[in-house]
Design an enzyme around this catalytic site. Sequence first.
Site, short mmCIF file in Angstrom:
data_model
loop_
_atom_site.label_atom_id
_atom_site.label_comp_id
_atom_site.label_asym_id
_atom_site.label_seq_id
_atom_site.Cartn_x
_atom_site.Cartn_y
_atom_site.Cartn_z
N ARG A 54 40.90 22.30 42.59
CA ARG A 54 41.22 21.58 41.36
C ARG A 54 42.58 20.91 41.41
NH1 ARG A 54 38.84 26.27 37.55
NH2 ARG A 54 39.46 27.44 39.42
N LYS A 64 33.20 39.58 41.64
CA LYS A 64 32.47 40.76 41.12
C LYS A 64 32.12 40.62 39.65
CE LYS A 64 36.86 41.40 41.14
NZ LYS A 64 37.90 41.14 42.10
N GLY A 77 36.30 44.59 49.50
CA GLY A 77 36.86 43.56 50.39
C GLY A 77 36.37 43.66 51.82
N ASP A 81 37.98 46.11 36.82
CA ASP A 81 37.64 45.65 38.18
C ASP A 81 36.82 46.72 38.93
OD1 ASP A 81 38.53 43.73 40.59
OD2 ASP A 81 38.78 45.80 41.25
N LYS A 136 32.74 46.67 40.12
CA LYS A 136 32.31 46.94 41.49
C LYS A 136 31.30 48.10 41.50
CE LYS A 136 36.68 45.25 43.40
NZ LYS A 136 38.05 45.64 43.75
N1 HSE Z 1 42.25 43.22 42.57
C1 HSE Z 1 41.33 43.92 43.39
C2 HSE Z 1 41.93 45.23 43.85
C3 HSE Z 1 40.93 43.16 44.64
O1 HSE Z 1 43.12 45.46 43.63
O2 HSE Z 1 41.22 46.01 44.43
C4 HSE Z 1 39.80 42.24 44.45
O3 HSE Z 1 38.66 42.89 44.01
#
Ligand code: HSE
Length: 426
Positions: A45, A102, A131, A198, A202
């Site tokens: 962008r 995710k 990751g 997060d 996951k």
């Molecule tokens: N922010 C995430 C973490 C990494 O600290 O595990 C990407 O999923």
Amino acid sequence: MKSIKVGVCGVGNVGGAVLETLTNSPKIIENNGGVKINIIQVGARKGKSAVPFDLNVTTDLMDVANNPEVEVLIELIGGCDLAKDLVEKAIRNGKHIVTANKALIATHGDELFELAKEHNVQIGFEASVAGGTPVIKALREGLVANKVNWFAGILNGTTNFILSKMSEDQSSFENALKEAQDLGLAEADPTMDVDGTDAAQKASILSALAFNTPHNFELVSYGGIESVSPEDIAYASDLGYSIKHIAYGSIEENEVCVSAYPTLVSNDQLLSQVGMQMNALEIYCEGLGSTVYYGPGAGPKPTASAVIADIVDLSNGGWPVSDKNESKNCLSKESQQGFSRYFNLNIKNEAGAIAKVSSLFADRNISIEALIQNEPKANQTDLTHVPVVIISGPLTDEKAFEVSKDLESIEETTQSIKQFRIHNAL
Ligand code: HSE
């Protein structure tokens, strides 16, 4: 050698690392993966100034989704709005997808996989969980012959880094978070790391693969590490535990519970040894027992490693498509799983206070496994309240919450009772 043509959307930390690896180290991928990956177009962008390579750059990401030459669209912009439109458009145009997003998979996975199936394309999402550590591949390929009973994992590198720094270097929460951000581990908005979102996203993705549940992130219960204090870490350490943020998934009959909370882990468990930004996932399968996957789960290079592995897999025909969708198991927010508990409370510094608290546990038939009350120091004898830590026997989340409320309601305690799960050897 075969080749595959990709379009990369998003040139932040992860997108930058993908472009760098594909541009600077193509030989390793060609030698190991037997494929030449050609970058046809980059969607940035901010334009060409954001891309330090001589590539075809567009500021309109939809150009990449509409580019007839692109076979695989690599979505690395994050979020659910533009990313979803982009991915849908690319799928409708017959392109495979590789994503590290995710939030997108955890929230819209079912409709996107359905759309992909209709258009005879595939979605690679190895980079969305842990990751550079190939846990998706382990679940859908390596363990394909097994029934998964449960998984337990450290799935957020940022919070593991913060907890490790607080524990090992006595860093403040703020300094440790800043360091994690400087290393490129944290999300653009680190609230999502710290409050457990997060890791919960996951865990929800893992649940869909492990237990054949719908992608329904709303049915994952979770909490963050904001409530973990240096005192909790010190008490846990005295008792032989580390504090980690642990995501759980388990199945009983056809009911699946997925959750992610700060949790005490006994120092004799593998997960307690996972320090700094590392991730680890223990998967327990019937018959097979536990397998454990450990490695970097955050940061540009580890995430780029997973993205590129997916592109190579797609060049080899992608992944087995299962019929699992036909019989999905249910997700339930009310876990019936019992965990031993850590309670941290302030009680009145007067005779009989401990007896009152312990009788509350006895009345509910809950065993107290350990109790710590340190003697006040010589200059603290006039304290009105003193901290007490109790380790109880196993309680469900609902029961533990009730006990906390009951403890708060008696006059011997203050209204700030903290309670964490303890990771039992399941
Ligand atoms: N922010 C995430 C973490 C990494 O600290 O595990 C990407 O999923």
